[in-house]
Every structure is written in C-alpha cells, then in structure tokens.
Design an enzyme around this catalytic site. Structure first.
Site, short mmCIF file in Angstrom:
data_model
loop_
_atom_site.label_atom_id
_atom_site.label_comp_id
_atom_site.label_asym_id
_atom_site.label_seq_id
_atom_site.Cartn_x
_atom_site.Cartn_y
_atom_site.Cartn_z
N CYS A 1 -1.95 -0.71 6.83
CA CYS A 1 -0.74 0.21 7.52
C CYS A 1 -1.00 0.95 8.94
CB CYS A 1 -1.71 1.78 6.34
SG CYS A 1 -1.44 0.79 4.58
N SER B 1 -6.91 7.78 4.26
CA SER B 1 -7.03 6.79 6.00
C SER B 1 -6.92 5.23 5.82
CB SER B 1 -8.72 6.77 5.97
OG SER B 1 -8.63 6.42 7.46
N HIS C 1 0.99 -1.52 -0.06
CA HIS C 1 0.02 0.17 -0.21
C HIS C 1 1.06 1.42 -0.26
CE1 HIS C 1 -4.03 -1.71 2.22
NE2 HIS C 1 -3.34 -2.33 0.43
N CYS D 1 -5.60 1.75 5.63
CA CYS D 1 -6.10 0.51 6.40
C CYS D 1 -5.63 -0.39 7.42
CB CYS D 1 -6.36 -0.06 4.92
SG CYS D 1 -4.01 -1.47 5.50
N GLU E 1 1.70 3.61 2.03
CA GLU E 1 1.94 3.78 3.42
C GLU E 1 3.44 3.10 3.86
OE1 GLU E 1 -1.00 3.01 2.68
OE2 GLU E 1 -2.10 5.00 4.07
#
Lengths: 149, 149
Positions: free
Chosen positions: A82, A77, A50, A79, A52
C-alpha cells in the site's frame, strides 16, 4: 473526530461485520471522499485488496493530478504494498488511525516525501485486537507472515 | 528463451490484443506457474491491477512460505506499487523482461534483499513501444504521470 477517519473506521467495521480483516480506508480529494474500501482478503479471497488498495480501486481510474492533491486515510499503518501504491501515484499525505498493531513502511513513505499524521485511535486498535484474537491465521497471511505457531 | 518469461510475454500480448497496457507477469513456485496476469487498467478500469498485481491476485490467497520460495516474472521493471507487493510477501527473486521503457523501484527491491535478473528483451520493448505510440495517455496514467504535453 475527523469525519474522514470516521469514514475509514466505518469501512473497517463493515469489513469486520463481514468476517474480514477490519482495516478501512478512504481517498479524499479537495474535501470530498472519492473512494472508499476495506480489506477484502476473507470476503473476496483477495491477496491484494488491502483496505487502501480497495479504496484506490473503488476510486477508479484517475488522472495523475487528482492523486497529487489527495489525502489517503487508513485505519492502520500502510504495509509495503500500500505504501508503494501511495508512492506510485504521488499521494502527498496519509492519515493513519494507529501504528501499534502493525507498523508499515512509514520509513519509505517519509523518505519519498509523503506527510504522515499518525493517530493512536482506540477504535482502530480494538477492532484489530478483536480480529487477531479470533482469526490470527488470516491476519498473519495478510501481512505475509506465518504467525507465531 | 526461458519458458516463464515466454509465458509472461504471452500475457502481455493478450493484454495488447484486448486493447490494454501490454505488461504481463507470472508467479512461479517450485518450477510451476501458480498465477498469471496482465495489466487490466483499460480492460477492467482498474487503478491497481498492474501485470504483477493481477498475477498475484490470480494466484489466490497463499501462505507466507509459498511466496518465500517463489519467483515473479514480469515483462517490465516493477513500479513502486508492485515492488511493494513483492516486499510485503517476501518474494525473493524477480526476473524482469526489460527496464528501458520504464525503470521501476529496483533500488528498493535490491535494498530489501530481492535478487533481480534483468533482460533486455526486444519483444517486451517493442510491445510497449507500440502501445505507447498508440495510447500514450493510458500509459502515463498507469504510472501516475501526466505525460509530455
């Protein structure tokens, strides 16, 4: 606009231009970007990169004290995965571009003492809206859902 | 011994033999191993490839329904990042080799409905004890801590 959020959005755009999920992130330590990344599901066939996670990976191995003085910027935002990485490393502050498209595990982050700043950024939202309209199946796969169908 | 836990321990051993943190994991779907991995901090300079994450990454991109029928085996109790990945993908069951060396975010997993089976495996524990005695600084870095000192 905050230059670090701008850098995260640039990462998201790079991802979009490469055909990927447009979520970008930067890790900032003492006012400097020490890691940048974007979602790599489509580009690298990755189940874990992802935005991040890619930024954390690109920052490389770091001692605990660096994470504890760092701020993670992300266009969407975070998950549960992360969010868990943020908790593992004790990153005290997360700045989020938007949480309308998807609301991650903000409850867990707050419960563990992470300070969240949530923007409602139109660039972040429109990149995601565009991608989800074009490739809904990739987006749903990315958040572990099977989608509308 | 459960052959899947044995496969996770083999992964941990491979990691140890390569100089890495000896934590291994396998992802099992309908009685077959679909992903194997071990911690890659030392070998690949990775901040995110814990054993469980490496197994998920090596399993490749999967549709949501596969994760929801899967069991994750890991030699050590999953940290917050790996627990978050389990929650993200809705993996319903996790089998843990031991949680004496390190207790991960089992509370979160239980709270989110994940079934945990926790063994007290002496091979898992002795691999970790050996590694931590030899390279304590790598282990503490791996869990985002600065270590004793």
């Amino acid at each position: 606009m905050d230059p670090f959020m701008q850098a995260a959005i640039e990462e998201a755009r790079k991802g979009y231009e490469a055909g990927g999920v447009p979520i970008g992130s930067v890790l900032v330590h003492r006012g400097e970007i020490i890691g940048r990344g974007h979602n790599q599901r489509q580009q690298r066939g990755s189940a874990i990169l992802h935005g991040e996670m890619d930024a954390l990976e690109n920052a490389g191995r770091l001692p605990a004290h660096v994470y504890r003085e760092a701020v993670l910027y992300t266009t969407l935002s975070p998950c549960p995965m992360c969010s868990g990485a943020i908790v593992l490393y004790g990153i005290p502050e997360v700045v989020i571009g938007e949480n309308t498209t998807f609301k991650g595990d903000e409850a867990l982050l707050r419960e563990r003492g992470v300070t969240l700043t949530i923007h409602d950024d139109s660039q972040c939202k429109s990149l995601m809206a565009q991608f989800i309209a074009e490739r809904p199946e990739v987006w749903y796969e990315d958040i572990g859902e099977s989608g509308a169908s």
